[in-house]
Design a protein around this motif. Structure first.
Motif, PDB file in Angstrom:
ATOM      1  N   HIS A 219     -40.094 -85.902 -21.507  1.00  0.00           N
ATOM      2  CA  HIS A 219     -40.743 -87.040 -20.872  1.00  0.00           C
ATOM      3  C   HIS A 219     -40.735 -86.852 -19.363  1.00  0.00           C
ATOM      4  O   HIS A 219     -39.973 -86.045 -18.813  1.00  0.00           O
ATOM      5  CB  HIS A 219     -40.044 -88.352 -21.244  1.00  0.00           C
ATOM      6  N   PHE A 220     -41.601 -87.590 -18.671  1.00  0.00           N
ATOM      7  CA  PHE A 220     -41.607 -87.618 -17.214  1.00  0.00           C
ATOM      8  C   PHE A 220     -42.287 -88.896 -16.760  1.00  0.00           C
ATOM      9  O   PHE A 220     -42.978 -89.567 -17.521  1.00  0.00           O
ATOM     10  CB  PHE A 220     -42.322 -86.387 -16.626  1.00  0.00           C
ATOM     11  N   SER A 221     -42.075 -89.239 -15.515  1.00  0.00           N
ATOM     12  CA  SER A 221     -42.716 -90.393 -14.901  1.00  0.00           C
ATOM     13  C   SER A 221     -43.369 -89.958 -13.608  1.00  0.00           C
ATOM     14  O   SER A 221     -43.103 -88.873 -13.082  1.00  0.00           O
ATOM     15  CB  SER A 221     -41.682 -91.495 -14.614  1.00  0.00           C
ATOM     16  N   HIS A 222     -44.236 -90.796 -13.081  1.00  0.00           N
ATOM     17  CA  HIS A 222     -44.914 -90.501 -11.829  1.00  0.00           C
ATOM     18  C   HIS A 222     -43.879 -90.235 -10.732  1.00  0.00           C
ATOM     19  O   HIS A 222     -42.982 -91.040 -10.507  1.00  0.00           O
ATOM     20  CB  HIS A 222     -45.796 -91.691 -11.441  1.00  0.00           C
ATOM     21  N   GLY A 223     -43.998 -89.084 -10.095  1.00  0.00           N
ATOM     22  CA  GLY A 223     -43.089 -88.724  -9.024  1.00  0.00           C
ATOM     23  C   GLY A 223     -41.802 -88.072  -9.478  1.00  0.00           C
ATOM     24  O   GLY A 223     -40.940 -87.773  -8.644  1.00  0.00           O
ATOM     25  N   GLU A 224     -41.663 -87.830 -10.775  1.00  0.00           N
ATOM     26  CA  GLU A 224     -40.440 -87.228 -11.296  1.00  0.00           C
ATOM     27  C   GLU A 224     -40.738 -85.910 -11.997  1.00  0.00           C
ATOM     28  O   GLU A 224     -41.865 -85.655 -12.424  1.00  0.00           O
ATOM     29  CB  GLU A 224     -39.755 -88.189 -12.285  1.00  0.00           C
ATOM     30  N   ASP A 225     -39.714 -85.068 -12.128  1.00  0.00           N
ATOM     31  CA  ASP A 225     -39.845 -83.800 -12.840  1.00  0.00           C
ATOM     32  C   ASP A 225     -39.829 -84.014 -14.351  1.00  0.00           C
ATOM     33  O   ASP A 225     -39.439 -85.076 -14.834  1.00  0.00           O
ATOM     34  CB  ASP A 225     -38.696 -82.870 -12.451  1.00  0.00           C
ATOM     35  N   LEU A 226     -40.245 -82.967 -15.061  1.00  0.00           N
ATOM     36  CA  LEU A 226     -40.149 -82.999 -16.521  1.00  0.00           C
ATOM     37  C   LEU A 226     -38.689 -83.002 -16.948  1.00  0.00           C
ATOM     38  O   LEU A 226     -37.849 -82.345 -16.339  1.00  0.00           O
ATOM     39  CB  LEU A 226     -40.835 -81.773 -17.134  1.00  0.00           C
ATOM     40  N   ALA A 227     -38.413 -83.726 -18.020  1.00  0.00           N
ATOM     41  CA  ALA A 227     -37.076 -83.724 -18.616  1.00  0.00           C
ATOM     42  C   ALA A 227     -37.231 -83.458 -20.104  1.00  0.00           C
ATOM     43  O   ALA A 227     -37.789 -84.286 -20.832  1.00  0.00           O
ATOM     44  CB  ALA A 227     -36.383 -85.067 -18.383  1.00  0.00           C
ATOM     45  N   PHE A 228     -36.769 -82.293 -20.553  1.00  0.00           N
ATOM     46  CA  PHE A 228     -36.824 -81.975 -21.975  1.00  0.00           C
ATOM     47  C   PHE A 228     -35.641 -82.597 -22.703  1.00  0.00           C
ATOM     48  O   PHE A 228     -34.538 -82.692 -22.149  1.00  0.00           O
ATOM     49  CB  PHE A 228     -36.820 -80.462 -22.193  1.00  0.00           C
ATOM     50  N   VAL A 229     -35.876 -83.020 -23.941  1.00  0.00           N
ATOM     51  CA  VAL A 229     -34.816 -83.568 -24.775  1.00  0.00           C
ATOM     52  C   VAL A 229     -34.117 -82.416 -25.485  1.00  0.00           C
ATOM     53  O   VAL A 229     -34.770 -81.649 -26.206  1.00  0.00           O
ATOM     54  CB  VAL A 229     -35.383 -84.562 -25.813  1.00  0.00           C
ATOM     55  N   PRO A 230     -32.791 -82.266 -25.301  1.00  0.00           N
ATOM     56  CA  PRO A 230     -32.068 -81.166 -25.956  1.00  0.00           C
ATOM     57  C   PRO A 230     -31.787 -81.483 -27.427  1.00  0.00           C
ATOM     58  O   PRO A 230     -30.714 -81.971 -27.775  1.00  0.00           O
ATOM     59  CB  PRO A 230     -30.781 -81.066 -25.131  1.00  0.00           C
ATOM     60  N   LEU A 231     -32.748 -81.194 -28.279  1.00  0.00           N
ATOM     61  CA  LEU A 231     -32.564 -81.451 -29.705  1.00  0.00           C
ATOM     62  C   LEU A 231     -31.526 -80.496 -30.294  1.00  0.00           C
ATOM     63  O   LEU A 231     -31.384 -79.363 -29.829  1.00  0.00           O
ATOM     64  CB  LEU A 231     -33.884 -81.257 -30.458  1.00  0.00           C
ATOM     65  N   PRO A 232     -30.820 -80.926 -31.328  1.00  0.00           N
ATOM     66  CA  PRO A 232     -29.926 -79.990 -32.035  1.00  0.00           C
ATOM     67  C   PRO A 232     -30.723 -78.807 -32.574  1.00  0.00           C
ATOM     68  O   PRO A 232     -31.899 -78.954 -32.943  1.00  0.00           O
ATOM     69  CB  PRO A 232     -29.364 -80.844 -33.174  1.00  0.00           C
ATOM     70  N   GLU A 233     -30.111 -77.660 -32.605  1.00  0.00           N
ATOM     71  CA  GLU A 233     -30.801 -76.472 -33.096  1.00  0.00           C
ATOM     72  C   GLU A 233     -31.332 -76.666 -34.502  1.00  0.00           C
ATOM     73  O   GLU A 233     -32.425 -76.210 -34.842  1.00  0.00           O
ATOM     74  CB  GLU A 233     -29.858 -75.268 -33.048  1.00  0.00           C
TER      75      GLU A 233
END
Length: 363
Positions: free
Chosen positions: A260-274
């Motif tokens: 997810h990301f918001s205006h003015g912010e970097d991407l943030a990936f969700v660390p799903l379990p393997e």
């Protein structure tokens, strides 16, 4: 369309559509609608190979069917204009607009010369404009086609997506930006669905101003994730953009698939379990946000699984085996999930549901 969107209820839908429309459903369809708490729509293929779009109750009962000229993919709905759109599957060249209130006959529009649709689109906040992801295949650039919902959906303009291979997009909560998933994959209608640049993909996510077409923000994925095609998006409770990906690299690569990301912010990936990434088989076919319950829904037809995440923590709350899992949409509770085999929630129908479900909702 915004963050406070809720499900439409049965009385509101009947009032919106009108008694004359309900009378055309027949006894079975009218009975199904009478018991419905929510209404959805999805494209399908019938057993005879013909294509259509269906309205369904939250229990998966088919209320109404409309024939389509060819296979559809994604859909869009505007509560403001009471219109639903079915977009042709890439590299298709048609979209069909339906009036839920029965006020107009279906309208079929064709892609402009030198363009094809990518299977997705959305309405402006007031429902007066329709935006569609398109391919300028001669120049190998993504475009947004703009259509006038007040004048038979004539094409009145376009602006770039600032990327290659745009697929899904969604409108920001304030209606001022389009969030676009540029999958980074080059295609051309002369080669059908062949992916032409897997060795040099350019996936990205962009925010584009709906008034001017100007680029507001762009996130190009880093080189080590260049084979991670950004494909589908939805809006979270606080206006953040959730995105889901499909990996075109090695089967054992196990890259991040959702973020997810918001205006003015970097991407943030969700660390799903393997184990969850493995279950999704490196391929998220659809994503939906249940804003009322703070949930994220993912489906994978390759993995045959539907996954529910907590929107705040990213924790996996549920993994459900669904053979050929296709669409996902917010429901009460959780999510409605469909399959290519005809499943919608717990009901089986003699159709093959396509990849996406649209929730008919209030603005």
């Amino acid at each position: 369309m915004g963050a406070t969107t809720g499900l439409i209820d049965r009385r509101t839908f009947i009032k919106m559509a009108g008694a004359a429309w309900v009378a055309t459903l027949g006894a079975r369809g009218a009975f199904a609608l009478e018991r419905a708490d929510a209404v959805f729509a999805s494209a399908f293929m019938a057993p005879d190979g013909s294509f259509g779009v269906a309205t369904l109750t939250e229990a998966g009962e088919i209320v109404e069917r409309t024939a389509l000229p060819a296979r559809a993919h994604g859909m869009a709905y505007s509560a403001a204009s009471k219109r639903t759109v079915a977009f042709a599957r890439r590299p298709g060249t048609y979209a069909m607009i339906l009036a839920a209130d029965g006020s107009a006959e279906p309208i079929v529009i064709a892609a402009a010369d030198g363009r094809h649709f990518y299977g997705h689109g959305c309405f402006s906040a007031d429902g007066r404009l329709l935006y569609a992801t398109e391919n300028d295949f001669a120049a190998n650039r993504g475009m947004i086609g703009i259509y006038d919902g007040t004048s038979a959906f004539a094409r009145i303009g376009e602006f770039p997506t600032y990327g290659i291979g745009p697929h899904d997009m969604t409108l920001s909560a304030d209606g001022r930006m389009l969030a676009i998933a540029n999958g980074g994959i080059e295609t051309h209608p002369d080669f059908g669905r062949t992916k032409l640049n897997l060795d040099h993909m350019e996936p990205s996510l962009t925010l584009v101003d709906t008034e001017t077409g100007a680029l507001i923000q762009k996130h190009a994925l880093p080189a080590e994730l260049s084979r991670l095609s950004t494909r589908h998006v939805d809006i979270g409770l606080k206006g953040e953009i959730w995105f889901a990906c499909q990996y075109e690299g090695a089967r054992d690569g196990l890259p991040p698939l959702v973020g997810h990301f918001s205006h003015g912010e970097d991407l943030a990936f969700v660390p799903l379990p393997e184990s969850t990434t493995e279950a999704l088989a490196n391929y998220v076919g659809a994503i939906a946000v249940n804003r009322a319950e703070g949930l994220i829904g993912l489906t994978s037809p390759r993995g045959g699984v539907a996954v529910t995440l907590d929107a705040r923590s990213g924790a996996v709350l549920r993994e459900q085996r669904v053979t050929d899992a296709a669409g996902v949409a917010a429901a009460r509770p959780g999510f409605a999930v469909s399959s290519y085999g005809g499943r919608f929630k717990e009901r089986e129908s003699r159709v093959a549901w396509d990849q996406h479900i649209v929730r008919l909702s209030r603005s």
